[in-house]
Scaffold this motif. Structure first.
Motif, short mmCIF file in Angstrom:
data_model
loop_
_atom_site.label_atom_id
_atom_site.label_comp_id
_atom_site.label_asym_id
_atom_site.label_seq_id
_atom_site.Cartn_x
_atom_site.Cartn_y
_atom_site.Cartn_z
N HIS A 326 0.79 -1.23 0.00
CA HIS A 326 0.00 0.00 0.00
C HIS A 326 0.83 1.29 0.00
O HIS A 326 0.51 2.25 -0.68
CB HIS A 326 -0.89 0.00 1.25
CG HIS A 326 -0.11 -0.35 2.50
ND1 HIS A 326 0.26 -1.64 2.80
CD2 HIS A 326 0.41 0.42 3.47
CE1 HIS A 326 0.96 -1.65 3.92
NE2 HIS A 326 1.07 -0.41 4.36
N ARG A 327 1.94 1.28 0.78
CA ARG A 327 2.66 2.54 1.04
C ARG A 327 3.25 3.14 -0.23
O ARG A 327 4.10 2.53 -0.88
CB ARG A 327 3.75 2.27 2.08
CG ARG A 327 4.63 3.42 2.41
CD ARG A 327 4.25 4.21 3.66
NE ARG A 327 3.79 3.41 4.75
CZ ARG A 327 2.64 3.66 5.42
NH1 ARG A 327 1.88 4.68 5.08
NH2 ARG A 327 2.28 2.89 6.42
N GLY A 328 2.75 4.30 -0.59
CA GLY A 328 3.30 5.00 -1.75
C GLY A 328 2.82 4.48 -3.09
O GLY A 328 3.33 4.87 -4.14
N PRO A 389 -3.74 -8.04 -2.91
CA PRO A 389 -4.65 -7.90 -1.78
C PRO A 389 -3.94 -7.17 -0.64
O PRO A 389 -2.76 -6.84 -0.74
CB PRO A 389 -4.92 -9.35 -1.38
CG PRO A 389 -3.66 -10.07 -1.72
CD PRO A 389 -3.06 -9.36 -2.92
N SER A 390 -4.64 -6.96 0.46
CA SER A 390 -4.00 -6.34 1.63
C SER A 390 -2.93 -7.24 2.20
O SER A 390 -2.03 -6.77 2.89
CB SER A 390 -5.04 -6.12 2.73
OG SER A 390 -5.89 -5.07 2.36
N HIS A 391 -3.06 -8.52 1.96
CA HIS A 391 -2.13 -9.48 2.57
C HIS A 391 -0.72 -9.21 2.11
O HIS A 391 -0.35 -9.49 0.96
CB HIS A 391 -2.57 -10.90 2.22
CG HIS A 391 -3.87 -11.26 2.84
ND1 HIS A 391 -5.01 -10.52 2.63
CD2 HIS A 391 -4.22 -12.25 3.69
CE1 HIS A 391 -6.00 -11.03 3.33
NE2 HIS A 391 -5.54 -12.09 3.98
N GLY A 425 7.57 -3.55 2.76
CA GLY A 425 7.69 -2.79 4.01
C GLY A 425 8.66 -3.53 4.90
O GLY A 425 8.85 -4.74 4.75
N ASP A 426 9.29 -2.82 5.83
CA ASP A 426 10.30 -3.50 6.66
C ASP A 426 9.68 -4.57 7.54
O ASP A 426 10.22 -5.67 7.66
CB ASP A 426 11.09 -2.49 7.50
CG ASP A 426 10.22 -1.56 8.31
OD1 ASP A 426 9.20 -1.09 7.79
OD2 ASP A 426 10.55 -1.30 9.49
N ALA A 427 8.53 -4.27 8.16
CA ALA A 427 7.94 -5.26 9.06
C ALA A 427 7.49 -6.49 8.27
O ALA A 427 7.71 -7.63 8.69
CB ALA A 427 6.76 -4.64 9.79
N ALA A 428 6.89 -6.26 7.13
CA ALA A 428 6.39 -7.38 6.33
C ALA A 428 7.53 -8.21 5.76
O ALA A 428 7.47 -9.44 5.74
CB ALA A 428 5.52 -6.85 5.19
N PHE A 429 8.58 -7.55 5.33
CA PHE A 429 9.71 -8.28 4.72
C PHE A 429 10.33 -9.24 5.74
O PHE A 429 10.68 -10.36 5.42
CB PHE A 429 10.76 -7.26 4.25
CG PHE A 429 11.71 -7.79 3.21
CD1 PHE A 429 11.25 -8.44 2.08
CD2 PHE A 429 13.08 -7.59 3.34
CE1 PHE A 429 12.13 -8.90 1.10
CE2 PHE A 429 13.97 -8.05 2.37
CZ PHE A 429 13.49 -8.71 1.26
C1 LIG Z 1 -0.33 -10.52 6.02
C2 LIG Z 1 -0.80 -9.24 6.67
N1 LIG Z 1 -0.87 -9.18 8.02
C3 LIG Z 1 -1.27 -8.05 8.62
C4 LIG Z 1 -1.62 -6.97 7.89
C5 LIG Z 1 -2.10 -5.68 8.57
N2 LIG Z 1 -1.11 -4.61 8.33
C6 LIG Z 1 -1.31 -3.68 7.40
S1 LIG Z 1 -0.02 -2.64 7.26
C7 LIG Z 1 0.81 -3.42 8.48
C8 LIG Z 1 2.17 -2.94 8.89
C9 LIG Z 1 3.13 -3.09 7.77
O1 LIG Z 1 4.36 -2.58 8.12
P1 LIG Z 1 5.53 -2.49 7.08
O2 LIG Z 1 5.66 -3.77 6.36
O3 LIG Z 1 6.72 -2.01 7.78
O4 LIG Z 1 4.99 -1.43 6.02
P2 LIG Z 1 4.60 0.11 6.29
O5 LIG Z 1 3.12 0.15 6.48
O6 LIG Z 1 5.35 0.57 7.45
O7 LIG Z 1 4.98 0.82 5.05
C10 LIG Z 1 0.08 -4.47 8.96
C11 LIG Z 1 0.54 -5.35 10.07
C12 LIG Z 1 -1.57 -7.09 6.49
N3 LIG Z 1 -1.97 -6.11 5.69
N4 LIG Z 1 -1.12 -8.22 5.93
#
Ligand SMILES: Cc1ncc(C[n+]2csc(CCOP(=O)(O)OP(=O)(O)O)c2C)c(N)n1
Length: 1038
Positions: A326-328, A389-391, A425-429
């Motif tokens: 989503h970001r950007g 998707p959001s996932h 995203g850092d958390a997702a990666f």
């Molecule tokens: C698989 C999954 N789990 C949880 C979420 C809910 N969620 C949306 S954004 C987000 C944080 C993501 O952080 P990061 O990857 O660092 O990206 P940022 O939003 O900081 O750019 C979460 C947990 C999701 N979209 N997908």
């Protein structure tokens, strides 16, 4: 220690003021390194006393010896003579007598010599220390690089400074620097001391900090290492086990002055930052209360991506496939892909009506496909952003699969034309396992895309979670280390550093065709979205962020101060872009209808009519001419290459196949062969992927033959069918369901003219890929107007093999079908069956005969549109003697049977039939066996539903009407709360207008899909068969 003495003159440090000649200048050209000379006679590494660090020193001696053999110690003289004469490793060195441990006299002698040359030891040690120091920066320099623009968190979550390097911050303060150096030297790591700072040391070949110089004073060495490794770029690469690749990276980051930008490049960078920044500001001004997941805090992403694309385009890439969260995303669509701004802006209009069918998706999930000229290279470039998707991270393997397909279809076998870029995203990666699964596909022959550039928007927060609570690895990018991908961490407030690493990343991909990671260490100016309050959870971080100057402002000030642009020019750039946005905004108001079709990431030109409709609403016969069947059958039962020895067991299998062909019949494997082979003939590429698919989990397929005498010699007979056939790809995958199914889904996106199949080892394991099924396959068309014809082969059936080798969970697939159980469709409608298929979200079948399996596979391609096809495939039926189909049922005019009606004695006199059993799949064979053994062939009719969804209301109505006196019952081998019952029952009731009950014969409800006990399995089976044939069984309920 003797041997050190004679080299002292050469090793003695020269002072900085002395002219430093490059080492190579002194050496004869042919003997650049000692190792090269040795390599043809004896590898140096085999000498017990040689190591990476001592070889430089020995190399020096060797050069000295070449010039004058007497200039080195006798022992070295002998050693070099022996070596040059070709002595094998370990034998060239002869220990001098004086070194003998047993000789006290010689020890005393050694001591006296050392005293006479007290500096020699130190000289060698110092050189080794300098080498180690250089290596320390190369390995650990990134730990102290200044990566966080906020200056709060350490990007590696560790504030300590490695003991063997000096940090940049130390360097800024002379006193601190001196103290660090003292710690490092006096009694410190390498035994250097402050007085060594001005001594000149020869540089090893594993560094490029010298540029043209081969020796430098220690102070300068440290300074240059700091410049290379501890500024705004942290290079993580020393784990890569390939010397050439390490050297390549060292050269890119160590060479003095390599990071240079022309004024033109700086102005382009500024202009791109203007667009990126002002785009978000524009959206914020116009729709301040709308979620858009803006890029603020990482505006540099836009120029970063553009640099990667420019550089790749320059290297010949003309198609870039991207995936991102989503970001950007809107900013990337606007400023990287160049989607028309009005199309983006109109998405914010809540009154906009949807023109297309389907449910649509949020604006920051939609995909895009765009072809344009790359202004920097003046070359055509196609950019595609895959809808997701959001996932988070779920789209990664999908992007890879689509990329692989595009490469495949344009013959780009090395990934020189088509490439993938993945954003994270850092958390997702760090957190999502699919990232790891996708990395493991990156170098597999049938899955590689020849290098993906990964860009991490590392804003040091995940929603509200601090990275220290979100990962256990130092960096969010550590997962990339498993595939030896270099990782470039970079401070995003230094746009030039960012551009440089992006350039290097693109060059890396172009040079080595392997994955690479750019970690943009940045911050997030707003909350998770624009509505969120970040101060609840990150108060100190956000206090700092409030004070943080936007990167555009910082960079503009820098360029103004450098005289690269002046203030009016900069302001002009801003107002120019603002005007573009304003004008697009005005135009966006004219958009009354939202066309999701405009957001397609994978158009299929020519497959649909111009307005996106199927070219017809019918499906031709899926049967084949007999000679085609026979030809395919013959190839399937032979080895079509010379001198190829196959396993004896396989010979028997092929012989049996041959007999089947001779008898004009097919079993399961042969039916599949004929479906694939005939599609190949028609120019349709077939790709079958999954765990052990080449042989087949159940050893029935054998699509790849292995020569028993020649290692790795294989043959795929399916590719020897016809002269101009389409290629057949069959590939054993990595042990991943999520990754591989996502990949195949992506592959199937690229073209409608391919049959792409993913087979689960057992259907039970499909839930490891649940996200791909739930988020992409089931609703993909509804969300993104994108059709996909992927086929899932899911081995399914209760055979006493335990809870995890029995059920592909048909209940789940059926629950997700979009047809209404309570509404009987218009059965008189023309092309009812095709219309039903067109309207459904996916097709679910469970074939009971090989012939029907053959037809449904062929129908998948002969249909004028594409839908995912879920097939529950059998296990025991693969070899069941009754599970055979005669050629007659596969000839022209034949087709897939959605329902196979009873055709035995019961059908001859339907009025006599007391019970009509409906079933699907393998249980049919249990039922017919039981019926026969009970002598009930006339009383009980059995009708098979082969296509479960869309539900064949029309055919089942006919069946129900045919047996007016029969009770209706559904029989399944699955437990009552599983299988098909909940799906079938209401639909059957709707079919007969609820005129009769629909009874149930099957296993009781259960938590687990199947028992692990064979006896229980058989008892359960017999129990429900008893119910199925007990004509009084349901009386008590009626
Ligand atoms: C698989 C999954 N789990 C949880 C979420 C809910 N969620 C949306 S954004 C987000 C944080 C993501 O952080 P990061 O990857 O660092 O990206 P940022 O939003 O900081 O750019 C979460 C947990 C999701 N979209 N997908």
């Amino acid at each position: 220690m003797f041997h050190l003495r004679t080299c002292a003159a050469k090793l003695r440090p020269v002072t900085a003021s002395q002219t430093v000649k490059t080492f190579s200048q002194n050496k004869p050209a042919a003997i650049r390194t000692f190792q090269q000379i040795r390599c043809y006679s004896a590898p140096v590494a085999a000498e017990p006393f040689l190591s990476g660090t001592s070889s430089n020193y020995v190399e020096e001696m060797y050069c000295a010896w070449l010039e004058n053999p007497k200039s080195v110690h006798k022992s070295w003289d002998i050693f070099f003579r022996n070596t040059n004469a070709g002595a094998p490793p370990g034998t060239a060195y002869q220990s001098p007598l004086t070194l003998s441990r047993s000789s006290l006299a010689s020890v005393a002698h050694a001591h006296s010599l050392m005293e006479a040359q007290p500096n020699v030891d130190k000289l060698v040690e110092d050189h080794l220390a300098v080498q180690s120091l250089i290596r320390a920066y190369q390995i650990r320099g990134h730990h102290v690089a200044q990566l966080d623009p906020l200056g709060i968190l350490d990007a590696d979550l560790d504030s300590s400074v490695p003991a063997d390097i000096i940090s940049s911050t130390d360097k800024l303060d002379l006193a601190v620097f001196k103290e660090r150096l003292r710690m490092l030297t006096v009694g410190g790591f390498y035994g250097l001391d402050e007085s060594d700072l001005d001594k000149v040391f020869h540089l090893p070949t594993t560094t490029f900090i010298g540029g043209q110089e081969s020796a430098l004073p220690l102070r300068e060495i440290i300074r240059r290492l700091e410049m290379a490794y501890c500024q705004h770029i942290g290079v993580e690469f020393m784990f890569i086990n390939d010397l050439e690749q390490c050297q390549w990276i060292r050269q890119k980051f160590e060479t003095p002055g390599i990071m240079q930008f022309t004024n033109e490049e700086k102005r382009t960078l500024l202009a791109r930052l203007v667009r990126s920044t002002r785009f978000e500001e524009f959206l914020q001004r116009k729709w301040s209360s709308e979620k858009r997941f803006g890029l603020e805090g990482c505006e540099v992403l836009i120029p970063a991506l553009k640099t990667i694309i420019d550089k790749s385009s320059e290297n010949g890439v003309d198609y870039v496939i991207m995936g991102m969260p989503h970001r950007g995303r809107l900013n990337v669509l606007a400023n990287v892909i160049r989607k028309e701004l009005e199309q983006i802006f109109c998405q914010f209009d809540s009154k906009l009506e949807a023109a297309d069918e389907g449910s649509g998706d949020m604006k920051y999930h939609l995909g895009m496909y765009h072809r344009r000229i790359n202004r920097v290279t003046d070359r055509n470039i196609t950019l595609s952003l895959v809808a997701n998707p959001s996932h988070l991270e779920a789209a990664d393997p999908v992007v890879m699969g689509k990329t692989k397909a595009e490469q495949f279809y344009c013959g780009d076998t090395e990934g020189k034309k088509v490439m993938s870029i993945l954003l994270h995203g850092d958390a997702a990666f760090a957190g999502q396992g699919i990232v790891y699964e996708t990395f493991h596909l990156s170098d597999l022959p049938s899955y590689t895309t020849h290098g993906t550039v990964h860009v991490v928007v590392n804003n040091q927060i995940g929603f509200t979670t601090d990275p220290r609570m979100a990962r256990s690895s130092p960096y969010p990018t550590d997962v990339a280390r498993v595939v030896n991908a270099p990782i470039f961490h970079v401070n995003s407030d230094d746009p030039e550093a960012v551009m440089y690493v992006c350039k290097v990343a693109a060059e890396w991909r172009n040079t080595f065709h392997k994955d690479v990671v750019v970690d943009l260490v940045c911050y997030r100016r707003n909350g998770h979205n624009e509505m969120d309050e970040p101060m609840f959870t990150q108060p100190l971080m956000y206090k700092q962020i409030r004070k943080q100057k936007p990167v555009l402002q910082k960079y503009a000030e820098l360029l103004v101060s450098q005289g690269v642009v002046n203030q009016p020019e900069y302001e002009e750039e801003i107002s120019k872009y603002d005007k573009i946005c304003e004008e697009a905004f005005t135009r966006s108001k004219d958009e009354k209808i939202l066309h999701i079709k405009h957001w397609l990431d994978s158009p299929w030109p020519g497959f649909f009519t111009l307005d996106g409709q199927p070219r017809s609403m019918s499906c031709p016969s899926t049967g084949l001419e007999e000679d085609v069947l026979t030809h395919i059958g013959n190839v399937a039962s032979s080895v079509p290459v010379e001198d190829f020895t196959i396993h004896g067991g396989l010979s028997r299998i092929l012989k049996t196949r041959k007999e089947l062909v001779t008898n004009r019949t097919v079993d399961w494997a042969l039916a599949e062969y004929m479906a694939f082979g005939s599609l190949l003939k028609e120019g349709i590429h077939v790709r079958l992927s999954g765990q052990d698919v080449e042989r087949g989990t159940f050893s029935h397929r054998h699509h790849v033959l292995h020569d028993q005498n020649v290692d790795k010699r294989t043959c795929i007979p399916m590719n020897h069918l016809w002269p101009n056939q389409a290629p057949y790809t069959v590939c054993n995958s990595s042990l991943s369901e999520y990754g591989v199914l996502g990949f195949e889904l992506g592959f199937a996106m690229a073209s409608p003219n391919a049959l792409v199949l993913w087979e689960a080892q057992f259907g039970d394991f499909n839930n490891m890929a649940q996200c791909i099924i739930d988020q992409f396959i089931c609703p993909g068309q509804a969300k993104w107007v994108r059709q996909n014809g992927i086929v899932l082969l899911l081995p399914h059936g209760m055979e006493g093999m335990g809870p995890e080798h029995s059920s592909a969970r048909p209940e789940r697939f059926l629950q997700m079908c979009n047809d209404d159980p309570d509404v009987l469709p218009d059965l008189q409608e023309e092309n009812f069956d095709i219309n039903q298929l067109y309207d459904c979200n996916w097709i679910v079948v469970n074939c009971s005969t090989p012939g029907n399996f053959f037809h449904v596979l062929r129908r998948q391609i002969l249909l004028p549109f594409r839908k995912p096809l879920i097939i529950f495939t059998p296990k025991s039926l693969l070899r069941h003697p009754e599970a055979r189909t005669n050629f007659d049922e596969m000839l022209p005019g034949t087709h897939f049977q959605r329902v196979i009606p009873e055709d035995g004695p019961a059908a001859q006199d339907p009025d006599k039939v007391k019970r009509l059993l409906f079933c699907t799949g393998k249980v049919y064979y249990d039922l017919t066996r039981e019926r026969k053994s009970r002598g009930m062939d006339e009383q009980v009719a059995i009708t098979r539903i082969e296509q479960l969804s869309p539900f064949p209301f029309d055919l089942l109505l006919k069946e129900a009407q045919k047996y007016p006196n029969a009770e209706l019952a559904w029989c399944q081998e699955e437990h009552k709360n599983q299988g098909y019952y909940d799906y079938v029952k209401p639909r059957l009731r709707t079919t007969i207008d609820r005129a009769k009950p629909v009874w149930y014969a099957g296993r009781d409800p259960a938590a687990a899909p199947a028992t692990g006990n064979k006896k229980t399995h058989l008892t359960e089976l017999q129990r429900f068969l008893d119910t199925a044939f007990d004509l009084d069984a349901f009386k008590k309920f009626s």
